[in-house]
Write a protein that holds these residues in place. Sequence first.
Motif, PDB file in Angstrom:
ATOM      1  N   GLU A 192       1.455  -7.649   3.556  1.00  0.00           N
ATOM      2  CA  GLU A 192       0.982  -6.577   2.935  1.00  0.00           C
ATOM      3  C   GLU A 192      -0.174  -7.083   1.688  1.00  0.00           C
ATOM      4  N   ARG A 193       0.308  -8.082   1.146  1.00  0.00           N
ATOM      5  CA  ARG A 193      -0.420  -8.582  -0.135  1.00  0.00           C
ATOM      6  C   ARG A 193      -1.739  -9.242   0.316  1.00  0.00           C
ATOM      7  N   ILE A 194      -1.745 -10.031   1.576  1.00  0.00           N
ATOM      8  CA  ILE A 194      -2.794 -10.448   1.991  1.00  0.00           C
ATOM      9  C   ILE A 194      -3.729  -9.506   2.588  1.00  0.00           C
ATOM     10  N   SER A 195      -3.264  -8.664   3.157  1.00  0.00           N
ATOM     11  CA  SER A 195      -4.145  -7.355   3.785  1.00  0.00           C
ATOM     12  C   SER A 195      -4.691  -6.550   2.910  1.00  0.00           C
ATOM     13  N   LYS A 196      -4.016  -6.379   1.762  1.00  0.00           N
ATOM     14  CA  LYS A 196      -4.812  -5.544   0.751  1.00  0.00           C
ATOM     15  C   LYS A 196      -5.783  -6.360  -0.095  1.00  0.00           C
TER      16      LYS A 196
ATOM     17  N   LEU B 104      -8.341   1.464   1.350  1.00  0.00           N
ATOM     18  CA  LEU B 104      -7.591   1.220   0.229  1.00  0.00           C
ATOM     19  C   LEU B 104      -6.877   2.577  -0.280  1.00  0.00           C
ATOM     20  N   MET B 105      -7.577   3.523  -0.393  1.00  0.00           N
ATOM     21  CA  MET B 105      -7.238   4.822  -1.078  1.00  0.00           C
ATOM     22  C   MET B 105      -6.141   5.366   0.052  1.00  0.00           C
ATOM     23  N   SER B 106      -6.296   5.511   1.155  1.00  0.00           N
ATOM     24  CA  SER B 106      -5.130   5.653   2.277  1.00  0.00           C
ATOM     25  C   SER B 106      -4.032   5.023   2.012  1.00  0.00           C
ATOM     26  N   TRP B 107      -4.026   3.677   1.995  1.00  0.00           N
ATOM     27  CA  TRP B 107      -3.004   2.927   1.716  1.00  0.00           C
ATOM     28  C   TRP B 107      -2.228   3.401   0.380  1.00  0.00           C
ATOM     29  N   GLU B 108      -2.834   3.502  -0.422  1.00  0.00           N
ATOM     30  CA  GLU B 108      -2.243   4.117  -1.976  1.00  0.00           C
ATOM     31  C   GLU B 108      -1.573   5.289  -1.576  1.00  0.00           C
ATOM     32  N   ILE B 109      -2.208   6.385  -1.023  1.00  0.00           N
ATOM     33  CA  ILE B 109      -1.640   7.464  -0.865  1.00  0.00           C
ATOM     34  C   ILE B 109      -0.254   7.570   0.026  1.00  0.00           C
TER      35      ILE B 109
END
Length: 139
Positions: free
Chosen positions: A17-21, A62-67
């Motif tokens: 997850e960290r590397i993907s983000k 990125l926004m979708s990830w956060e939501i």
Amino acid sequence: MNHKKKLPVSNRRFWIERISKTSLRALHIIGIVGSGGGIIFNLELSLWLNYWIIAITSGVLLMSWEIIRDWRWLIQLKGVLTLFKIILLGFFIQISQCYSELIIFIILLSVIVSHGPAGLRHYSIVHRKVIQSKKEIKG
């Protein structure tokens, strides 16, 4: 009452997850730099359109990830200011003489959202206090 016990994220999943983000953020920055430069220097659209597509696509991801990770992102200042940046992007259609100023202001907002103190970024406009996000994965 049924309380689900939250299992800690495995080390492997954390790194994926960290590397993907981080990769998505890197793509987003490349897209912003390329399209922002094209806009600020009034270059022909064909020279920076691919960067714009990268910026928009990575921004949506990125926004979708956060939501998806925590809906409360939408009521924290980091989410509210991101939504405000999207509204400002909508002004590109109507205020063509201010493209450079708009893109510079949006970039400045991005710096505040990304690098501002946690107390600012995590402040909830609904709760009127700082609320911590669930499962925060930096990147």
